[in-house]
Design a protein around this motif. Sequence first.
Motif, PDB file in Angstrom:
ATOM      1  N   LEU A   1      28.265  11.619  76.311  1.00 27.90           N
ATOM      2  CA  LEU A   1      29.187  12.351  77.180  1.00 27.90           C
ATOM      3  C   LEU A   1      28.879  12.158  78.664  1.00 27.90           C
ATOM      4  N   HIS A   2      27.658  11.693  78.951  1.00 30.61           N
ATOM      5  CA  HIS A   2      27.276  11.405  80.333  1.00 30.61           C
ATOM      6  C   HIS A   2      27.487   9.941  80.712  1.00 30.61           C
ATOM      7  N   THR A   3      27.952   9.124  79.779  1.00 27.85           N
ATOM      8  CA  THR A   3      28.142   7.702  80.077  1.00 27.85           C
ATOM      9  C   THR A   3      29.284   7.516  81.067  1.00 27.85           C
ATOM     10  N   LYS A   4      29.262   6.395  81.749  1.00 31.72           N
ATOM     11  CA  LYS A   4      30.313   6.076  82.714  1.00 31.72           C
ATOM     12  C   LYS A   4      31.676   6.013  82.041  1.00 31.72           C
ATOM     13  N   ALA A   5      31.709   5.509  80.807  1.00 30.09           N
ATOM     14  CA  ALA A   5      32.979   5.393  80.090  1.00 30.09           C
ATOM     15  C   ALA A   5      33.649   6.754  79.911  1.00 30.09           C
ATOM     16  N   ILE A   6      32.861   7.754  79.523  1.00 30.26           N
ATOM     17  CA  ILE A   6      33.421   9.091  79.308  1.00 30.26           C
ATOM     18  C   ILE A   6      33.730   9.766  80.638  1.00 30.26           C
ATOM     19  N   GLN A   7      32.865   9.602  81.612  1.00 27.67           N
ATOM     20  CA  GLN A   7      33.115  10.214  82.925  1.00 27.67           C
ATOM     21  C   GLN A   7      34.362   9.620  83.575  1.00 27.67           C
TER      22      GLN A   7
ATOM     23  N   VAL B   1      39.574  18.538  85.776  1.00 30.21           N
ATOM     24  CA  VAL B   1      38.300  18.560  85.069  1.00 30.21           C
ATOM     25  C   VAL B   1      37.400  17.573  85.790  1.00 30.21           C
ATOM     26  N   ILE B   2      36.205  18.020  86.168  1.00 32.13           N
ATOM     27  CA  ILE B   2      35.293  17.190  86.961  1.00 32.13           C
ATOM     28  C   ILE B   2      34.015  16.936  86.159  1.00 32.13           C
ATOM     29  N   PRO B   3      33.687  15.670  85.877  1.00 34.98           N
ATOM     30  CA  PRO B   3      32.481  15.382  85.098  1.00 34.98           C
ATOM     31  C   PRO B   3      31.212  15.668  85.882  1.00 34.98           C
ATOM     32  N   VAL B   4      30.158  16.048  85.176  1.00 34.16           N
ATOM     33  CA  VAL B   4      28.836  16.168  85.787  1.00 34.16           C
ATOM     34  C   VAL B   4      27.908  15.193  85.069  1.00 34.16           C
TER      35      VAL B   4
END
Length: 273
Positions: A251-257, A268-271
């Motif tokens: 979930l922290h990978t660049k693909a998901i972000q 929605v903002i990824p962390v």
Amino acid sequence: MMKKQLMMMAFASLTALASFGAAAETKLVVGASNVPHAEILEEAKPLLKKEGIDLEIKRFQDYILPNTALASKDIDANYFQHVPYLESVMKDHAKDKSYDFVNAGAIHIEPIGIYSKKYKSLKDLPEGGRIIMRDAVAEEGRILSIFEREGVIKLKPGLNKVNARISDVVENPKKLKFLANVEGALLPQMYNNDEGDAVVINANYAIDAGLNPTKDPIAVESGENNPYANIITVRRGDENKPEIVALVKVLHTKAIQDFIREKYQGAVIPVDK
């Protein structure tokens, strides 16, 4: 005859290998809100498959049952809540040892918005205006902080805003009435029905109802230094399980972000931690 036996042995070997592969795959059941959590998990599913993890997503429409399911071990983790809400739930269930949960990793932030069909800003709200809010004590501080930022109210000096409550409002010149008594999923409908003077709606419910959480609100919570990141929650002791660690890592990978940024356009903002 020999050829037939060899074919049967080869078939048995292939069947055994297939069974071994299936047995080696780990199943992970995660409870999630429909939007955006379950959508994000669906995107992560094939990445987890490569890690030997079969992700099953159980969708929930409220904020109560995901923790109930986690406590009863019907699911392995949930993904729908932020830390202040988790802490309030654990406090409410302090005598129940099954409600011993921990944060396995922060994934994204959903800035909360204030919506109104009658007014263009919080400063335009009328005297005695009714503000309809979700029935969650843990949300009061973040909502009141927006009103204070806009100069509409003042909170008790020196107070940690995360812990602020409606009773901590010390200046309220418009005599606004903060009504924290509505189940979260009903808020978009109350807004569509033009109830109250303003309605506070969590981004997940807003998106699910077809609202744009970055353009439709008259005021939006800041995403910077925001303590309300949505997390992967697990039972204490499970946070170091390989499949949980792998879930958070994926979930922290660049693909998901990148998926989160492109799909939700700031709602929605990824962390990354």
